[in-house]
Design a protein around this motif. Structure first.
Motif, short mmCIF file in Angstrom:
data_model
loop_
_atom_site.label_atom_id
_atom_site.label_comp_id
_atom_site.label_asym_id
_atom_site.label_seq_id
_atom_site.Cartn_x
_atom_site.Cartn_y
_atom_site.Cartn_z
N UNK A 106 -59.45 81.41 97.58
CA UNK A 106 -58.77 80.43 96.74
C UNK A 106 -59.32 79.03 97.04
N UNK A 107 -59.71 78.33 95.97
CA UNK A 107 -60.21 76.96 96.13
C UNK A 107 -59.34 76.02 95.30
N UNK A 108 -59.07 74.83 95.84
CA UNK A 108 -58.28 73.84 95.10
C UNK A 108 -59.00 72.51 95.11
N UNK A 109 -58.98 71.84 93.97
CA UNK A 109 -59.68 70.56 93.83
C UNK A 109 -58.67 69.48 93.44
N UNK A 110 -58.61 68.40 94.21
CA UNK A 110 -57.84 67.24 93.80
C UNK A 110 -58.72 65.99 93.92
N UNK A 111 -58.19 64.83 93.57
CA UNK A 111 -58.97 63.59 93.64
C UNK A 111 -58.58 62.66 92.50
N UNK A 112 -58.96 61.39 92.62
CA UNK A 112 -58.59 60.41 91.59
C UNK A 112 -59.40 60.61 90.32
N UNK A 113 -60.69 60.88 90.43
CA UNK A 113 -61.52 61.24 89.28
C UNK A 113 -62.46 62.37 89.69
N UNK A 114 -62.91 63.14 88.71
CA UNK A 114 -63.89 64.18 88.99
C UNK A 114 -63.31 65.56 89.25
N UNK A 115 -61.97 65.71 89.17
CA UNK A 115 -61.37 67.03 89.44
C UNK A 115 -61.90 68.10 88.49
N UNK A 116 -61.79 67.84 87.18
CA UNK A 116 -62.20 68.85 86.22
C UNK A 116 -63.71 69.10 86.31
N UNK A 117 -64.47 68.04 86.53
CA UNK A 117 -65.92 68.22 86.66
C UNK A 117 -66.25 69.13 87.83
N UNK A 118 -65.66 68.86 89.00
CA UNK A 118 -65.95 69.69 90.18
C UNK A 118 -65.38 71.10 89.99
N UNK A 119 -64.19 71.19 89.40
CA UNK A 119 -63.59 72.51 89.16
C UNK A 119 -64.49 73.34 88.25
N UNK A 120 -64.98 72.73 87.18
CA UNK A 120 -65.85 73.48 86.25
C UNK A 120 -67.22 73.78 86.87
N UNK A 155 -57.82 91.24 91.15
CA UNK A 155 -59.15 91.71 91.55
C UNK A 155 -60.23 90.63 91.53
N UNK A 156 -59.89 89.42 91.13
CA UNK A 156 -60.92 88.37 91.10
C UNK A 156 -61.43 88.10 92.51
N UNK A 157 -62.68 87.67 92.59
CA UNK A 157 -63.25 87.34 93.90
C UNK A 157 -62.94 85.89 94.28
N UNK A 158 -62.87 85.04 93.26
CA UNK A 158 -62.62 83.62 93.50
C UNK A 158 -61.63 83.08 92.48
N UNK A 159 -60.84 82.09 92.92
CA UNK A 159 -59.97 81.36 91.99
C UNK A 159 -60.13 79.87 92.28
N UNK A 160 -60.29 79.07 91.22
CA UNK A 160 -60.44 77.63 91.39
C UNK A 160 -59.32 76.92 90.65
N UNK A 161 -58.47 76.21 91.38
CA UNK A 161 -57.35 75.47 90.77
C UNK A 161 -57.62 73.98 90.81
N UNK A 180 -54.69 77.08 99.22
CA UNK A 180 -56.14 77.23 99.17
C UNK A 180 -56.74 77.63 100.51
N UNK A 181 -57.86 78.34 100.46
CA UNK A 181 -58.69 78.57 101.64
C UNK A 181 -59.64 77.41 101.82
N UNK A 182 -60.03 76.83 100.68
CA UNK A 182 -60.95 75.69 100.67
C UNK A 182 -60.33 74.59 99.80
N UNK A 183 -60.17 73.40 100.38
CA UNK A 183 -59.58 72.28 99.63
C UNK A 183 -60.64 71.21 99.44
N UNK A 184 -60.84 70.77 98.20
CA UNK A 184 -61.84 69.74 97.91
C UNK A 184 -61.12 68.48 97.43
#
Ligand SMILES: Nc1ncnc2c1ncn2[C@@H]1O[C@H](COP(=O)(O)OP(=O)(O)OP(=O)(O)O)[C@@H](O)[C@H]1O
Ligand SMILES: [Mg+2]
Length: 463
Positions: A106-120, A155-161, A180-184
Motif C-alpha cells: 500500500x502506497x499513499x501520497x500527500x503534499x501541497x501540490x503534485x499529489x495526483x501527478x505522483x499518484x498517476x 488480489x492486487x499487488x499494489x494500491x496507490x492512494x 500505507x507501507x510507503x508514504x510519499x
C-alpha cells in the motif's frame, strides 16, 4: 469478473443487514456512488451530501443492475438493499475491510501540490510490475479515500492512494484507514494557507501521514522539503525509514544529470536497490522531481525497477495539468494549466512556459484562492517568476490585479474582473508562433479562457 463484495462481506464490513438471505446472490464487482457512471454489478452506496441525496437514485441503480444498494433511508424492499446506520460510515467500514484483506503493498501520497501527478506516475510505474489499483482523479478526501479502498481487489499487488486536506485534522483519519507501507510527501507549500495559518502548520499536518506507517515502513520526501524536522521526527517515532530524494550525496535516492527538454526530462537515479537512467514524458523540473519521488517510492515498495522505469515512461500530464495542445488552427501552442493553482504550481507553470516556448511567451493568470490574509503577498511575489518567463501577461480577478499593477508596462496585456471577460482579449492578442499558458484556481474558472482558445479547432491533439 472477480467478485469484490459478497453478501457476507458487505454485512460484516458495514454492520448492516440485507432483508432476507439465501435466495438472491450478492456478487458486487465494483463500487459506485453515482448512478450516472454506475456499471452493472456495482454496489451502489447512497451517500447523502449537503446538496445531493443518493437515496433519490436507488431505483435507478437497481434498474441499472446494481448488485446491491447500501442505504440508510427507507427506499423500498428490494432484496438487494442493505440497510445501514449511515452510508458514509458504511463505506468507511468497507474501506477498512478491503484494506485488511489486501496483502499487496500500500502506497499513499500527500503534499501541497503534485499529489495526483505522483499518484498517476506511481500507477503507471507499478502497473508494469503487477496488478495495480489506485485512486481515480483526485479522490483524496473523506469520501474519495474510502471509495478508492472499497474498490480495492484483494488480489492486487499494489494500491496507490491520494490523501489531501484543506484544514487541520483531515490527514490522520484518512491515513489510519489507508495504513500505507510507503508514504510519499511531495511538497510543503502555500496551498490552503488561509485555513491552515502557517507553512509550519501545513508541514505538521502532512507529517501526520507518517504516523500511519508500520515499523519498517518507508517515508519518501524531497530532501529540501519545508518542515523537514516534522517528517524526521514522525518517521523516527514509528521506526520507519526516511528516504530523502535529492541531488546531494547524503540522499537515499539521488538524482544526477537531469536534462530537460520541451517534452520531458531524463535523469540518472541512484536508489537503495537500483541505479540507472529514467525518463518522464511531462516537461518541467517539477515533473522531474515528482518522477524521482515516484521511482523512489516504487523501489521502497519492492518493485522491479527496470519494469517500473519503463512503466513510468507511459505517464502523460493530465488535462489542465501541463498538457500541451496546438490551437487556433495549429498556430498557437496552449499550455493548459487551468485545473488549479497555488503559489508553487503557478511558479512551476511559469518556469514551464519559459522552458517550452519557442516564440512569444504569454501568461494568462487567474486568482489563486484560499490564501486568506496571505493572498496579497503571495500574488505580488509572483513578479520575479513572471518577469523571467513571460513576454506578455493577462490577468483576471481582484488578487491578480495586485500582480498586474506591479508589472512593467511592456509586460501588461490586460486585466479584467473575471475569466469570461478576459478570454476574448487574450484571443485577440495572440499571434502565430505564440505559446500561451493558462492558470488559476478552480474557482477562477480559467477553463473559459482555454475553451475560447480551442473554439475553432475541430480536432485538438497533443502537440
Ligand atoms: N512538485 C510540484 N511543484 C510545483 N507544482 C507542481 C508540482 N507537481 C505538480 N504541480 C502542478 O500543480 C498543479 C496540480 O498538480 P496535481 O494535480 O498533481 O496536484 P494535487 O496535489 O493532486 O492537487 P489537488 O490538491 O488539487 O488534488 C498542476 O498545475 C501541476 O502542474
Ligand atoms: Mg489531486
Amino acid at each position: 469478473m472477480t467478485v469484490l463484495w459478497s453478501r457476507a462481506d458487505l454485512e460484516a464490513a458495514t454492520s448492516g443487514r440485507f432483508p432476507s438471505s439465501g435466495d438472491v446472490v450478492i456478487a458486487g464487482t465494483g463500487v459506485s456512488i453515482d448512478t450516472r457512471t454506475l456499471q452493472p454489478g456495482d454496489v451502489f452506496i447512497a451517500l447523502k451530501g449537503e446538496n445531493s441525496n443518493g437515496h433519490a437514485h436507488v431505483a435507478t441503480a437497481l434498474a441499472a443492475d446494481a448488485a446491491a444498494v447500501v442505504a440508510h433511508e427507507p427506499c423500498g424492499d428490494d432484496p438487494r438493499i442493505l440497510m445501514v446506520g449511515d452510508t458514509l460510515a458504511a463505506m468507511q467500514g468497507m474501506a477498512r475491510f478491503a484494506r485488511a484483506r489486501f496483502t499487496g503493498r500500500m502506497l499513499a501520497v500527500t503534499g501541497s501540490v503534485g499529489k495526483t501527478s505522483v499518484k498517476d506516475m506511481l500507477k503507471a510505474a507499478l502497473n508494469a510490475c503487477g496488478p495495480t489499483h489506485g485512486a481515480v482523479a483526485s479522490y483524496n478526501n473523506h469520501w474519495g479515500v474510502p471509495l478508492t479502498l472499497a474498490r480495492l481487489p484483494a488480489t492486487a499487488a499494489y494500491c496507490v492512494c491520494e490523501i489531501g486536506m484543506n484544514h487541520a485534522g483531515e490527514i490522520a483519519p484518512l491515513a489510519a484507514m489507508v495504513r500505507p507501507d510507503v508514504a510519499v510527501v511531495t511538497t510543503v507549500a502555500a496551498s490552503h494557507l488561509g485555513l491552515m495559518g502557517s507553512i509550519d502548520a501545513i508541514a505538521h499536518e502532512k507529517a501526520e501521514l507518517l504516523l500511519a506507517l508500520p515499523a519498517g515502513g518507508t517515508a519518501v520526501i524531497p530532501a529540501g522539503i519545508t518542515g523537514h524536522d516534522h517528517f524526521e521526527r514522525n518517521a523516527g517515532q514509528k521506526g520507519a525509514t526516511l528516504w530523502r530524494v535529492g541531488t546531494t550525496p547524503d540522499c537515499a535516492a539521488r538524482a544526477h544529470d537531469v536534462a530537460q527538454d520541451a517534452h520531458g526530462s531524463t535523469f540518472s537515479l541512484t536508489l537503495p536497490d537500483w541505479q540507472g537512467v529514467a525518463r518522464v514524458n511531462a516537461p518541467g523540473r517539477h515533473m522531474a522531481d515528482n518522477a524521482m519521488l515516484a521511482l523512489a517510492a516504487a523501489d521502497a515498495a519492492g518493485a522491479d525497477m527496470n519494469l517500473a522505469v519503463a512503466g513510468l515512461a507511459t505517464f502523460r500530464p493530465g488535462a489542465g495539468r501541463g498538457a500541451i495542445a496546438k490551437v487556433m488552427h495549429d498556430n498557437v501552442a496552449l499550455l493548459d494549466e487551468s485545473y488549479n493553482a497555488s503559489p508553487a504550481s503557478v511558479r512551476a507553470a511559469l518556469d514551464l512556459l519559459g522552458l517550452v516556448a519557442t516564440g512569444r511567451r504569454i501568461a494568462v493568470l487567474g486568482d489563486m484562492l484560499e490564501l486568506g490574509a496571505f493572498a496579497r503577498h503571495e500574488h505580488a511575489s509572483l513578479l520575479p517568476a513572471v518577469r523571467a518567463n513571460a513576454d506578455a501577461v493577462f490577468c483576471c480577478g481582484p488578487n491578480m490585479k495586485i500582480l498586474f499593477d506591479s508589472l512593467p508596462p511592456a509586460l501588461r496585456g490586460a486585466w479584467t474582473p473575471d475569466s469570461t471577460t478576459l478570454a476574448p482579449l487574450v484571443r485577440a492578442a495572440l499571434r502565430a508562433g505564440d505559446t500561451v499558458m493558462v492558470k488559476g484556481s478552480l474557482g477562477s474558472r480559467m477553463r473559459h479562457v482555454v475553451a475560447a482558445l480551442r473554439e475553432d479547432d475541430a480536432r485538438v491533439g497533443p502537440a
